[in-house]
Structures are given as C-alpha cells and as structure tokens.
Design a protein around this motif. Sequence first.
Motif, PDB file in Angstrom:
ATOM      1  N   ALA A  44      42.854  51.407 -26.258  1.00  0.00           N
ATOM      2  CA  ALA A  44      41.446  51.235 -25.873  1.00  0.00           C
ATOM      3  C   ALA A  44      40.582  51.670 -27.047  1.00  0.00           C
ATOM      4  N   THR A  45      39.795  50.764 -27.590  1.00  0.00           N
ATOM      5  CA  THR A  45      38.916  51.102 -28.710  1.00  0.00           C
ATOM      6  C   THR A  45      37.567  51.533 -28.143  1.00  0.00           C
ATOM      7  N   VAL A  46      37.199  52.787 -28.430  1.00  0.00           N
ATOM      8  CA  VAL A  46      35.991  53.384 -27.850  1.00  0.00           C
ATOM      9  C   VAL A  46      35.079  53.839 -28.982  1.00  0.00           C
ATOM     10  N   ALA A  47      33.789  53.559 -28.849  1.00  0.00           N
ATOM     11  CA  ALA A  47      32.839  53.877 -29.922  1.00  0.00           C
ATOM     12  C   ALA A  47      32.013  55.125 -29.638  1.00  0.00           C
ATOM     13  N   LEU A  48      31.909  55.505 -28.379  1.00  0.00           N
ATOM     14  CA  LEU A  48      31.008  56.613 -28.045  1.00  0.00           C
ATOM     15  C   LEU A  48      31.234  57.037 -26.593  1.00  0.00           C
ATOM     16  N   ALA A  49      31.259  58.363 -26.376  1.00  0.00           N
ATOM     17  CA  ALA A  49      31.186  58.908 -25.008  1.00  0.00           C
ATOM     18  C   ALA A  49      29.969  59.813 -24.999  1.00  0.00           C
ATOM     19  N   SER A  50      29.005  59.513 -24.132  1.00  0.00           N
ATOM     20  CA  SER A  50      27.728  60.229 -24.208  1.00  0.00           C
ATOM     21  C   SER A  50      27.112  60.356 -22.825  1.00  0.00           C
ATOM     22  N   GLN A  84      27.364  46.002 -33.248  1.00  0.00           N
ATOM     23  CA  GLN A  84      28.206  46.831 -34.120  1.00  0.00           C
ATOM     24  C   GLN A  84      29.564  47.110 -33.464  1.00  0.00           C
ATOM     25  N   ILE A  85      29.572  47.206 -32.153  1.00  0.00           N
ATOM     26  CA  ILE A  85      30.849  47.460 -31.487  1.00  0.00           C
ATOM     27  C   ILE A  85      31.400  46.203 -30.822  1.00  0.00           C
ATOM     28  N   SER A  86      30.514  45.373 -30.265  1.00  0.00           N
ATOM     29  CA  SER A  86      31.013  44.221 -29.508  1.00  0.00           C
ATOM     30  C   SER A  86      31.573  43.129 -30.418  1.00  0.00           C
ATOM     31  N   TRP A  87      30.919  42.887 -31.553  1.00  0.00           N
ATOM     32  CA  TRP A  87      31.373  41.846 -32.481  1.00  0.00           C
ATOM     33  C   TRP A  87      32.268  42.436 -33.559  1.00  0.00           C
ATOM     34  N   GLU A  88      31.881  43.618 -34.059  1.00  0.00           N
ATOM     35  CA  GLU A  88      32.560  44.153 -35.248  1.00  0.00           C
ATOM     36  C   GLU A  88      33.699  45.110 -34.902  1.00  0.00           C
ATOM     37  N   GLY A  89      33.733  45.584 -33.666  1.00  0.00           N
ATOM     38  CA  GLY A  89      34.881  46.376 -33.225  1.00  0.00           C
ATOM     39  C   GLY A  89      34.919  47.804 -33.707  1.00  0.00           C
ATOM     40  N   THR A  90      33.782  48.355 -34.142  1.00  0.00           N
ATOM     41  CA  THR A  90      33.750  49.748 -34.563  1.00  0.00           C
ATOM     42  C   THR A  90      34.222  50.647 -33.424  1.00  0.00           C
ATOM     43  N   GLY A  91      35.073  51.610 -33.721  1.00  0.00           N
ATOM     44  CA  GLY A  91      35.514  52.518 -32.664  1.00  0.00           C
ATOM     45  C   GLY A  91      36.803  53.208 -33.024  1.00  0.00           C
ATOM     46  N   LYS A  92      37.251  54.046 -32.111  1.00  0.00           N
ATOM     47  CA  LYS A  92      38.486  54.800 -32.286  1.00  0.00           C
ATOM     48  C   LYS A  92      39.494  54.337 -31.237  1.00  0.00           C
ATOM     49  N   ASP A  93      40.734  54.109 -31.673  1.00  0.00           N
ATOM     50  CA  ASP A  93      41.770  53.662 -30.739  1.00  0.00           C
ATOM     51  C   ASP A  93      42.312  54.849 -29.951  1.00  0.00           C
ATOM     52  N   LEU A  94      42.273  54.730 -28.627  1.00  0.00           N
ATOM     53  CA  LEU A  94      42.740  55.802 -27.755  1.00  0.00           C
ATOM     54  C   LEU A  94      43.867  55.292 -26.861  1.00  0.00           C
ATOM     55  N   GLN A 101      41.485  62.001 -20.825  1.00  0.00           N
ATOM     56  CA  GLN A 101      40.875  63.259 -21.246  1.00  0.00           C
ATOM     57  C   GLN A 101      39.375  63.085 -21.497  1.00  0.00           C
ATOM     58  N   VAL A 102      38.981  61.954 -22.037  1.00  0.00           N
ATOM     59  CA  VAL A 102      37.551  61.685 -22.231  1.00  0.00           C
ATOM     60  C   VAL A 102      36.836  61.715 -20.871  1.00  0.00           C
ATOM     61  N   PHE A 103      37.440  61.100 -19.869  1.00  0.00           N
ATOM     62  CA  PHE A 103      36.825  61.078 -18.528  1.00  0.00           C
ATOM     63  C   PHE A 103      36.711  62.502 -17.975  1.00  0.00           C
ATOM     64  N   PHE A 305      26.513  54.538 -32.466  1.00  0.00           N
ATOM     65  CA  PHE A 305      27.936  54.501 -32.148  1.00  0.00           C
ATOM     66  C   PHE A 305      28.707  55.275 -33.221  1.00  0.00           C
ATOM     67  N   ASP A 306      28.701  56.599 -33.066  1.00  0.00           N
ATOM     68  CA  ASP A 306      29.249  57.472 -34.092  1.00  0.00           C
ATOM     69  C   ASP A 306      30.513  58.192 -33.636  1.00  0.00           C
ATOM     70  N   LEU A 307      31.184  57.665 -32.636  1.00  0.00           N
ATOM     71  CA  LEU A 307      32.446  58.213 -32.116  1.00  0.00           C
ATOM     72  C   LEU A 307      32.260  59.580 -31.452  1.00  0.00           C
ATOM     73  N   SER A 308      31.030  59.966 -31.161  1.00  0.00           N
ATOM     74  CA  SER A 308      30.797  61.250 -30.491  1.00  0.00           C
ATOM     75  C   SER A 308      31.509  61.285 -29.138  1.00  0.00           C
ATOM     76  N   GLY A 309      31.961  62.480 -28.773  1.00  0.00           N
ATOM     77  CA  GLY A 309      32.551  62.689 -27.455  1.00  0.00           C
ATOM     78  C   GLY A 309      33.988  62.238 -27.338  1.00  0.00           C
ATOM     79  N   LEU A 310      34.621  61.872 -28.471  1.00  0.00           N
ATOM     80  CA  LEU A 310      35.981  61.342 -28.384  1.00  0.00           C
ATOM     81  C   LEU A 310      37.039  62.316 -28.872  1.00  0.00           C
ATOM     82  N   GLU A 311      36.628  63.501 -29.341  1.00  0.00           N
ATOM     83  CA  GLU A 311      37.614  64.477 -29.863  1.00  0.00           C
ATOM     84  C   GLU A 311      38.332  65.172 -28.734  1.00  0.00           C
TER      85      GLU A 311
END
Length: 311
Positions: A44-50, A84-94, A101-103, A305-311
Amino acid sequence: MPSERNNTTPMELATLQHCRLCPRSCKVDRLHGETGFCGAGACATVALASRHYWEEPCISGTKGSGTVFFSRCNLRCAFCQNNQISWEGTGKDLSFEELAQVFIRQQASGVHNINLVSPTPYIPLIAAALRQAKKKGLAIPVVYNSNAFESIGGLRLLEGLVDIFLPDLKYVQDDQALRYSGVRGYFQAATSAVLEMHHQVGTLTLNKQGLAQRGLIIRHLVLPGQVGAARQILQWIQANLPLETWVSIMGQFVPLWQSSRYPEINRRLYPSEYNAVLDFFETTSLKNGYCQDLSSAIEDYVPMFDLSGLE
Ligand code: SF4
C-alpha cells in the motif's frame, strides 16, 4: 505454528495476483511486479496520515478526521488537486501490518474516525490491515472515501470492515467522464458501486454528538458549467435510494493541474451555478444534505504530502 500473516490474509492478497479490484479489470499480477492502469503494486503506497478538519461536519467533528492518503488512482482527473500522489505516485510502501499500525496510531491521537482517501487500488491490503487493527483495539468508525469507480467484487472484500462509505459520484455523462477523467463507463459502474455501498451500510446514522457512525454519504463535486449534470445526479439518488440518504454538494472546484487544457472548466464555480444546484436540491424530496461555503475553493486546502504520520 503459522504466522498471523499467513492465517489472516491469503484470501485478500490473492486478489492482487489477477487484479480486478476496479472496473479497469487490468488482470495484472501485482504480487509479482506487474502493474496495471493505476500503477499500484503489492504494497500500500501511502503519502500522508494526518488529522483533517475540512470534511463534512459529521466526519470532521471537533477533533478532526484521521485521514490516510493513498497514492495512485484508477482515474486520471485533469483537475485533480492531489496529482502529486494520484498521478505521480509519491508515497511510502507499507505492508498491511504497517498500515494497521498507522490506523492504531491515528486512533490513539484522538481523531473521530479513520478516513481512507483514494483507497480503491489497495482494498485487499486495507481489508487485511483493518482485520489486524480491529484485533488490536481499533474501534472508531472507518470511512471509505473514494471516486466511486469501484467493482462490486472489490467492495465485497470490505463487507463488515467499513462503517461509512463516502463516494464522490462525479459524472452522469460518459463523454465527460472520458474527457476529464480518462474513464469509460463511469456512471454505470459508479452507480452500481453506490448501491452496493448502501447495501453494506445503509442510511447514515449519527451519534448524540452528531458524528457519523455508519452509513452512506454521497458527494458530488459540481463542475463549472455542469449544473444540469448535478441535477441529474440528484435525480438519480432520489429515484434509487431512500430519501433520507445524505448528499454532500461540493462547490470547492479549483482549476488545478491540467484544467487549462479544457477551457470550459478552467475557472471556479460561479456562485449562481452553485446556488442553482442547491435550489434544485430543495425541490427534490431528498431530506438530508450538506453544502459548502464557496470560499473553501482555495488551493490552501491541498495537503502537503510529506509522508507525515507514517513512521
Ligand atoms: S486497481 Fe489498478 S491494477 Fe487493479 S484493476 Fe484497477 S486500475 Fe487495474
């Protein structure tokens, strides 16, 4: 002893091997490196949890909604705010375990709900993550916030796991869906999906604080010059769903990304257009609706979309 992963996920993850999670029906093997139209893979490629305050009042409440923004999309909307995320796919693979754990962390932060934004390409991973998170105490409502271009088979993987469906029913005319979002057969697929969503969760229920607990809310983003299409969407809802169905009529269109290629939508909504749709809503028998302040149509509401909340 088999691991929890092997115990809980084979049915869901197997669907990635011949992906038909949405009506594109690419049939690619995402577990072994192939990608289809959306470009999503085995994680799952996720860009932000906020924490998000600009959803409908019953979703945002006072403490905010726990948004999880997924990257990649099965549409290609020319006016996408999240390109930036929908077309370009920026994000972190989880993995699904990391997503669970993010939830859990979102719940611990005190938000009212988990809000899955553009989740469609990741349904099996989300289902597995939700099962695991619920075993570990996830108890707040789960919101499925999508573009409505869903397959019935994909949605059925979510049965019993999602509390609130929040589809944006975008188009009634297929030529417009093709022109602005690069998709054929949108209306037939999306309306079938909305009926399945209603079948799963029913009409919206609120708690004493006015927060959504379970049910369906249908959004419609009014496009410039498309008052007639918005009316047809409302008429379809009135004819096919209970009159108590909640409808959220959005006027926040901003001509971002590639909107300049389409001069007829390369502007914000006129107040007269938006008011015409709201006036039409009042003439229907639909009982429950949300509207927006047109001043919300500003670019400042697009998240970073800076990958916040994904650590
Ligand atoms: S989720 Fe992606 S790969 Fe799967 S059918 Fe839809 S567009 Fe194709």
